[in-house]
Design a protein around this motif. Structure first.
Motif, PDB file in Angstrom:
ATOM      1  N   THR A   1      52.146   7.540 -43.890  1.00 48.70           N
ATOM      2  CA  THR A   1      52.227   6.075 -43.846  1.00 48.70           C
ATOM      3  C   THR A   1      50.885   5.461 -44.221  1.00 48.70           C
ATOM      4  OG1 THR A   1      53.909   6.222 -42.132  1.00 48.70           O
ATOM      5  CG2 THR A   1      52.789   4.113 -42.372  1.00 48.70           C
ATOM      6  N   LYS A   2      49.806   6.063 -43.756  1.00 50.12           N
ATOM      7  CA  LYS A   2      48.466   5.572 -44.102  1.00 50.12           C
ATOM      8  C   LYS A   2      48.233   5.684 -45.610  1.00 50.12           C
ATOM      9  CE  LYS A   2      43.598   6.442 -43.286  1.00 50.12           C
ATOM     10  NZ  LYS A   2      42.619   7.336 -42.667  1.00 50.12           N
ATOM     11  N   ASN A   3      48.611   6.822 -46.209  1.00 47.82           N
ATOM     12  CA  ASN A   3      48.475   6.994 -47.662  1.00 47.82           C
ATOM     13  C   ASN A   3      49.271   5.940 -48.424  1.00 47.82           C
ATOM     14  OD1 ASN A   3      46.793   9.192 -47.522  1.00 47.82           O
ATOM     15  ND2 ASN A   3      48.400  10.691 -47.901  1.00 47.82           N
ATOM     16  N   GLU A   4      50.509   5.716 -48.004  1.00 47.31           N
ATOM     17  CA  GLU A   4      51.356   4.740 -48.688  1.00 47.31           C
ATOM     18  C   GLU A   4      50.827   3.322 -48.529  1.00 47.31           C
ATOM     19  OE1 GLU A   4      55.215   5.475 -47.118  1.00 47.31           O
ATOM     20  OE2 GLU A   4      55.410   7.395 -48.157  1.00 47.31           O
ATOM     21  N   ASN A   5      50.290   2.999 -47.365  1.00 44.05           N
ATOM     22  CA  ASN A   5      49.719   1.664 -47.163  1.00 44.05           C
ATOM     23  C   ASN A   5      48.479   1.462 -48.026  1.00 44.05           C
ATOM     24  OD1 ASN A   5      51.695   0.872 -45.368  1.00 44.05           O
ATOM     25  ND2 ASN A   5      50.520   1.474 -43.566  1.00 44.05           N
ATOM     26  N   GLN A   6      47.656   2.497 -48.151  1.00 43.67           N
ATOM     27  CA  GLN A   6      46.485   2.396 -49.028  1.00 43.67           C
ATOM     28  C   GLN A   6      46.909   2.203 -50.479  1.00 43.67           C
ATOM     29  OE1 GLN A   6      44.328   5.989 -48.177  1.00 43.67           O
ATOM     30  NE2 GLN A   6      43.171   5.063 -46.513  1.00 43.67           N
ATOM     31  N   TYR A   7      47.932   2.921 -50.902  1.00 45.24           N
ATOM     32  CA  TYR A   7      48.450   2.774 -52.263  1.00 45.24           C
ATOM     33  C   TYR A   7      48.998   1.364 -52.473  1.00 45.24           C
ATOM     34  CZ  TYR A   7      51.643   3.297 -56.199  1.00 45.24           C
ATOM     35  OH  TYR A   7      52.306   3.118 -57.372  1.00 45.24           O
ATOM     36  N   ARG A   8      49.779   0.888 -51.512  1.00 41.09           N
ATOM     37  CA  ARG A   8      50.364  -0.450 -51.615  1.00 41.09           C
ATOM     38  C   ARG A   8      49.277  -1.524 -51.657  1.00 41.09           C
ATOM     39  NH1 ARG A   8      53.570  -0.229 -47.395  1.00 41.09           N
ATOM     40  NH2 ARG A   8      55.106   0.936 -48.573  1.00 41.09           N
ATOM     41  N   ASP A   9      48.216  -1.363 -50.828  1.00 44.97           N
ATOM     42  CA  ASP A   9      47.110  -2.316 -50.857  1.00 44.97           C
ATOM     43  C   ASP A   9      46.412  -2.296 -52.207  1.00 44.97           C
ATOM     44  OD1 ASP A   9      47.662  -3.043 -48.260  1.00 44.97           O
ATOM     45  OD2 ASP A   9      46.028  -1.846 -47.379  1.00 44.97           O
ATOM     46  N   LEU A  10      46.263  -1.125 -52.790  1.00 44.86           N
ATOM     47  CA  LEU A  10      45.612  -1.018 -54.089  1.00 44.86           C
ATOM     48  C   LEU A  10      46.468  -1.648 -55.179  1.00 44.86           C
ATOM     49  CD1 LEU A  10      43.150   0.133 -55.519  1.00 44.86           C
ATOM     50  CD2 LEU A  10      44.429   2.226 -55.866  1.00 44.86           C
ATOM     51  N   VAL A  11      47.768  -1.400 -55.126  1.00 37.65           N
ATOM     52  CA  VAL A  11      48.667  -1.948 -56.143  1.00 37.65           C
ATOM     53  C   VAL A  11      48.791  -3.458 -55.993  1.00 37.65           C
ATOM     54  CG1 VAL A  11      51.074  -2.015 -56.892  1.00 37.65           C
ATOM     55  CG2 VAL A  11      49.955   0.156 -56.536  1.00 37.65           C
ATOM     56  N   ASP A  12      48.864  -3.942 -54.755  1.00 33.21           N
ATOM     57  CA  ASP A  12      48.983  -5.382 -54.518  1.00 33.21           C
ATOM     58  C   ASP A  12      47.647  -6.092 -54.609  1.00 33.21           C
ATOM     59  OD1 ASP A  12      51.661  -5.004 -54.156  1.00 33.21           O
ATOM     60  OD2 ASP A  12      51.559  -5.024 -51.964  1.00 33.21           O
ATOM     61  N   GLU A  13      46.564  -5.351 -54.789  1.00 26.59           N
ATOM     62  CA  GLU A  13      45.212  -5.897 -54.939  1.00 26.59           C
ATOM     63  C   GLU A  13      44.821  -6.784 -53.777  1.00 26.59           C
ATOM     64  OE1 GLU A  13      44.816  -5.974 -59.717  1.00 26.59           O
ATOM     65  OE2 GLU A  13      45.775  -7.669 -58.762  1.00 26.59           O
ATOM     66  N   LYS A  14      44.964  -6.269 -52.574  1.00 24.96           N
ATOM     67  CA  LYS A  14      44.552  -7.017 -51.384  1.00 24.96           C
ATOM     68  C   LYS A  14      43.085  -6.816 -51.126  1.00 24.96           C
ATOM     69  CE  LYS A  14      48.929  -7.046 -49.035  1.00 24.96           C
ATOM     70  NZ  LYS A  14      49.671  -6.688 -47.857  1.00 24.96           N
TER      71      LYS A  14
END
Length: 130
Positions: free
Chosen positions: A117-130
Protein backbone atom coordinates in the motif's frame (compact mmCIF):
# COMPACT_ATOMS: atom_id res chain seq x y z
CA UNK A 1 -1.20 47.84 -37.11
CA UNK A 2 -2.34 45.67 -39.90
CA UNK A 3 -5.10 46.32 -42.39
CA UNK A 4 -6.55 44.32 -45.22
CA UNK A 5 -4.67 44.99 -48.44
CA UNK A 6 -6.38 47.41 -50.74
CA UNK A 7 -8.90 48.60 -48.18
CA UNK A 8 -8.35 51.45 -45.74
CA UNK A 9 -9.49 50.88 -42.16
CA UNK A 10 -12.89 52.22 -41.24
CA UNK A 11 -12.91 55.52 -39.46
CA UNK A 12 -12.45 55.00 -35.69
CA UNK A 13 -11.77 51.28 -35.98
CA UNK A 14 -8.39 49.61 -35.80
CA UNK A 15 -7.74 45.95 -36.39
CA UNK A 16 -4.89 44.48 -34.36
CA UNK A 17 -3.59 41.03 -35.11
CA UNK A 18 -0.67 38.94 -33.93
CA UNK A 19 0.06 35.93 -36.09
CA UNK A 20 0.98 32.84 -34.03
CA UNK A 21 3.72 31.93 -36.50
CA UNK A 22 5.84 34.76 -35.16
CA UNK A 23 5.16 33.97 -31.49
CA UNK A 24 7.74 32.15 -29.44
CA UNK A 25 6.99 28.45 -29.11
CA UNK A 26 6.26 27.47 -25.53
CA UNK A 27 6.67 23.72 -25.09
CA UNK A 28 3.59 21.95 -23.75
CA UNK A 29 4.31 20.37 -20.38
CA UNK A 30 2.71 16.96 -20.06
CA UNK A 31 1.96 15.55 -16.65
CA UNK A 32 3.15 12.17 -15.49
CA UNK A 33 -0.43 10.91 -15.43
CA UNK A 34 -0.75 11.88 -19.12
CA UNK A 35 2.49 10.02 -19.83
CA UNK A 36 1.15 6.89 -18.09
CA UNK A 37 -2.24 7.15 -19.82
CA UNK A 38 -0.62 7.59 -23.25
CA UNK A 39 1.76 4.69 -22.55
CA UNK A 40 4.75 6.75 -23.57
CA UNK A 41 8.32 5.85 -22.66
CA UNK A 42 8.10 7.82 -19.42
CA UNK A 43 4.77 6.21 -18.53
CA UNK A 44 6.09 2.73 -19.22
CA UNK A 45 9.14 3.47 -17.09
CA UNK A 46 6.91 4.55 -14.21
CA UNK A 47 4.75 1.43 -14.43
CA UNK A 48 7.80 -0.84 -14.70
CA UNK A 49 9.25 0.87 -11.64
CA UNK A 50 6.08 0.13 -9.65
CA UNK A 51 6.05 -3.49 -10.81
CA UNK A 52 9.73 -3.92 -9.89
CA UNK A 53 9.21 -2.47 -6.43
CA UNK A 54 6.19 -4.73 -5.82
CA UNK A 55 8.14 -7.78 -7.07
CA UNK A 56 11.09 -6.90 -4.85
CA UNK A 57 8.74 -6.57 -1.88
CA UNK A 58 7.09 -9.93 -2.63
CA UNK A 59 10.48 -11.65 -2.86
CA UNK A 60 11.67 -10.14 0.43
CA UNK A 61 8.49 -11.14 2.28
CA UNK A 62 8.50 -14.64 0.76
CA UNK A 63 12.18 -15.07 1.67
CA UNK A 64 11.49 -14.00 5.23
CA UNK A 65 8.57 -16.39 5.47
CA UNK A 66 10.61 -19.32 4.12
CA UNK A 67 13.48 -18.44 6.47
CA UNK A 68 11.12 -18.46 9.46
CA UNK A 69 9.72 -21.86 8.40
CA UNK A 70 13.24 -23.24 8.04
CA UNK A 71 14.10 -21.87 11.46
CA UNK A 72 11.07 -23.65 12.97
CA UNK A 73 12.06 -26.86 11.20
CA UNK A 74 15.67 -26.57 12.39
CA UNK A 75 14.45 -25.94 15.94
CA UNK A 76 12.37 -29.11 15.89
CA UNK A 77 14.94 -31.20 14.02
CA UNK A 78 18.18 -30.42 15.85
CA UNK A 79 17.24 -29.49 19.40
CA UNK A 80 16.34 -32.72 21.19
CA UNK A 81 14.58 -31.11 24.14
CA UNK A 82 12.11 -29.46 21.76
CA UNK A 83 11.51 -32.57 19.68
CA UNK A 84 10.94 -34.79 22.74
CA UNK A 85 8.70 -32.41 24.73
CA UNK A 86 4.92 -32.67 25.07
CA UNK A 87 2.35 -30.04 26.04
CA UNK A 88 -0.98 -31.47 27.25
CA UNK A 89 -0.11 -34.73 25.54
CA UNK A 90 0.57 -33.03 22.17
CA UNK A 91 4.14 -33.16 20.84
CA UNK A 92 5.77 -29.71 20.72
CA UNK A 93 6.92 -30.14 17.08
CA UNK A 94 3.27 -30.50 16.06
CA UNK A 95 2.40 -27.35 17.96
CA UNK A 96 5.28 -25.40 16.45
CA UNK A 97 4.80 -26.54 12.86
CA UNK A 98 1.01 -26.99 12.95
CA UNK A 99 -0.17 -24.06 15.05
CA UNK A 100 2.79 -21.72 15.44
CA UNK A 101 3.10 -21.15 11.72
CA UNK A 102 -0.21 -19.31 11.40
CA UNK A 103 0.86 -16.20 13.34
CA UNK A 104 3.94 -16.07 11.10
CA UNK A 105 1.72 -16.27 7.99
CA UNK A 106 -0.54 -13.53 9.34
CA UNK A 107 2.39 -11.27 10.23
CA UNK A 108 4.00 -11.72 6.80
CA UNK A 109 0.70 -11.00 5.07
CA UNK A 110 0.09 -7.89 7.18
CA UNK A 111 3.61 -6.57 6.52
CA UNK A 112 3.25 -7.23 2.79
CA UNK A 113 -0.09 -5.43 2.53
CA UNK A 114 1.22 -2.47 4.52
CA UNK A 115 4.37 -2.11 2.40
CA UNK A 116 2.52 -2.71 -0.91
CA UNK A 117 0.00 0.00 0.00
CA UNK A 118 2.88 2.36 0.78
CA UNK A 119 4.47 1.61 -2.63
CA UNK A 120 1.19 2.22 -4.43
CA UNK A 121 0.56 5.47 -2.56
CA UNK A 122 4.04 6.72 -3.45
CA UNK A 123 3.41 5.83 -7.10
CA UNK A 124 0.01 7.53 -7.05
CA UNK A 125 1.52 10.67 -5.45
CA UNK A 126 4.20 10.74 -8.13
CA UNK A 127 1.71 10.26 -10.95
CA UNK A 128 -0.73 12.82 -9.52
CA UNK A 129 2.19 15.22 -8.90
CA UNK A 130 1.29 16.04 -5.32
Amino acid sequence: MSTSPGRPPAEGRVRVSAPRAQAAHIPHRTSVSDEVAQQSDVGELMVRSLIRSQLRLALVVASGFIASLLLCWALVRWIPTVSDANVLGIPVPWLILGVGVYPVIGTCAWLYVKAATKNENQYRDLVDEK
